[in-house]
Write a protein that holds these residues in place. Structure first.
Motif, PDB file in Angstrom:
ATOM      1  N   LEU A  82      14.107  88.199  37.090  1.00 51.44           N
ATOM      2  CA  LEU A  82      13.901  89.002  38.295  1.00 51.44           C
ATOM      3  C   LEU A  82      13.070  90.246  38.009  1.00 51.44           C
ATOM      4  CD1 LEU A  82      17.476  88.777  39.866  1.00 51.44           C
ATOM      5  CD2 LEU A  82      15.411  87.606  40.632  1.00 51.44           C
ATOM      6  N   LEU A  83      13.220  90.814  36.809  1.00 46.99           N
ATOM      7  CA  LEU A  83      12.434  91.987  36.446  1.00 46.99           C
ATOM      8  C   LEU A  83      10.959  91.633  36.313  1.00 46.99           C
ATOM      9  CD1 LEU A  83      12.586  95.008  35.663  1.00 46.99           C
ATOM     10  CD2 LEU A  83      12.806  94.273  33.279  1.00 46.99           C
ATOM     11  N   GLU A  84      10.661  90.472  35.740  1.00 45.74           N
ATOM     12  CA  GLU A  84       9.270  90.035  35.622  1.00 45.74           C
ATOM     13  C   GLU A  84       8.633  89.813  36.993  1.00 45.74           C
ATOM     14  OE1 GLU A  84       9.324  86.567  33.224  1.00 45.74           O
ATOM     15  OE2 GLU A  84       9.788  87.620  31.359  1.00 45.74           O
ATOM     16  N   LYS A  85       9.441  89.373  37.947  1.00 41.21           N
ATOM     17  CA  LYS A  85       8.930  89.148  39.306  1.00 41.21           C
ATOM     18  C   LYS A  85       8.978  90.412  40.158  1.00 41.21           C
ATOM     19  CE  LYS A  85      10.369  84.283  39.387  1.00 41.21           C
ATOM     20  NZ  LYS A  85      11.215  83.269  40.070  1.00 41.21           N
ATOM     21  N   LYS A  86       9.402  91.538  39.565  1.00 42.14           N
ATOM     22  CA  LYS A  86       9.507  92.816  40.280  1.00 42.14           C
ATOM     23  C   LYS A  86      10.519  92.740  41.423  1.00 42.14           C
ATOM     24  CE  LYS A  86       6.185  94.436  37.712  1.00 42.14           C
ATOM     25  NZ  LYS A  86       6.469  95.389  36.608  1.00 42.14           N
ATOM     26  N   SER A  87      11.509  91.848  41.262  1.00 45.03           N
ATOM     27  CA  SER A  87      12.539  91.723  42.292  1.00 45.03           C
ATOM     28  C   SER A  87      13.649  92.751  42.130  1.00 45.03           C
ATOM     29  CB  SER A  87      13.137  90.307  42.271  1.00 45.03           C
ATOM     30  OG  SER A  87      12.141  89.338  42.542  1.00 45.03           O
ATOM     31  N   ILE A  88      13.773  93.315  40.934  1.00 47.60           N
ATOM     32  CA  ILE A  88      14.752  94.360  40.688  1.00 47.60           C
ATOM     33  C   ILE A  88      14.054  95.523  39.997  1.00 47.60           C
ATOM     34  CG2 ILE A  88      16.706  92.762  40.524  1.00 47.60           C
ATOM     35  CD1 ILE A  88      16.522  93.025  37.483  1.00 47.60           C
ATOM     36  N   GLY A  89      14.681  96.685  40.034  1.00 45.37           N
ATOM     37  CA  GLY A  89      14.117  97.860  39.404  1.00 45.37           C
ATOM     38  C   GLY A  89      14.499  97.974  37.933  1.00 45.37           C
ATOM     39  N   ASP A  90      13.866  98.927  37.261  1.00 41.26           N
ATOM     40  CA  ASP A  90      14.159  99.135  35.847  1.00 41.26           C
ATOM     41  C   ASP A  90      15.572  99.647  35.628  1.00 41.26           C
ATOM     42  OD1 ASP A  90      11.622  98.319  35.260  1.00 41.26           O
ATOM     43  OD2 ASP A  90      10.780 100.343  35.169  1.00 41.26           O
ATOM     44  N   SER A  91      16.120 100.337  36.615  1.00 41.61           N
ATOM     45  CA  SER A  91      17.441 100.933  36.435  1.00 41.61           C
ATOM     46  C   SER A  91      18.510  99.875  36.190  1.00 41.61           C
ATOM     47  CB  SER A  91      17.808 101.775  37.660  1.00 41.61           C
ATOM     48  OG  SER A  91      17.804 100.969  38.830  1.00 41.61           O
ATOM     49  N   LEU A  92      18.454  98.783  36.950  1.00 39.07           N
ATOM     50  CA  LEU A  92      19.444  97.709  36.762  1.00 39.07           C
ATOM     51  C   LEU A  92      19.292  97.064  35.392  1.00 39.07           C
ATOM     52  CD1 LEU A  92      21.696  96.079  38.089  1.00 39.07           C
ATOM     53  CD2 LEU A  92      19.963  94.483  38.915  1.00 39.07           C
TER      54      LEU A  92
END
Length: 215
Positions: free
Chosen positions: A105-115
């Motif tokens: 999900l991070l690679e797809k920018k679906s979640i933020g860095d904080s999570l």
């Protein structure tokens, strides 16, 4: 002979110093802001109650005049530490199962860095926690740290098996009740129909007899 333009050279050096100084200041401010943001992140897991219970038992002071080792039985400390290890296994499984999904999900920018940083912080926290449990186990019993998590994992597997069996048993009881109710409904609904079927030939026979009499 080459003529050195000292003014241009000084300006170039000053420009280089200013640019590098500005870049360093911006980088330093970014790192401080990032560290402050990470420290303000909410923890991934709730409070570790089993660990708190173990430390509470460990810090109980013995009554006056008694031996230091008699405050809490070692068997109780071992049981509390084993419960702590069981909770650690649940948390490690949770982190490992969600890390791959969060990475995607991070690679797809679906979640933020904080999570993502929350998850990494939880992973590091669990690494420290597992080492602490092994150290405490070795204090309570020699070489117990080598097998405590194996024992805890077996207990987790047995608890899951019992839960699955209870779920299957509950579904089985529900299906039995449904089948019994359906069977009863079929039996109650079958009697009127069967009596109706039996009476139909009788009606036909009576009709034929009436016609014969008229003839």
């Amino acid at each position: 002979m080459f003529t050195v333009h000292w003014a241009s050279l000084v300006l170039a050096v000053l420009y280089f110093v200013v640019i590098n100084g500005s870049a360093y200041s911006v980088h330093s401010l970014y790192q401080k802001h990032k560290a402050a943001r990470l420290s303000a992140l909410a923890p991934w897991f709730p409070p570790h109650i089993q660990r708190d219970i173990y430390h509470s038992l460990l810090n109980i002071e013995p009554p006056a005049g008694s031996e230091p080792a008699s405050a809490v039985p070692k068997s109780l400390l071992k049981a509390a530490l084993l419960q702590r290890a069981i909770e650690d296994i649940h948390r490690v499984v949770d982190v490992r199962s969600k890390k791959q999904a969060c990475s995607t999900l991070l690679e797809k920018k679906s979640i933020g860095d904080s999570l993502w940083h929350q998850l990494l912080g939880a992973e590091k926290e669990m690494e420290v926690e597992l080492r602490n449990v092994v150290e405490e186990a070795n204090k309570l019993a020699p070489s117990w740290g080598q097998t405590i998590f194996q024992t805890a994992n077996e207990m987790v597997a047995n608890a899951k098996l019992r839960a699955d069996l209870a779920e299957v048993q509950g579904k089985l009881e529900g299906e039995k009740e449904w089948y019994a109710a359906r069977k009863l409904a079929a039996q109650e609904g079958g009697h009127p129909g069967s009596s109706g079927l039996k009476s139909e030939p009788g009606k036909k026979a009576a009709t034929r007899k009436g016609k014969n009499r008229e003839q």
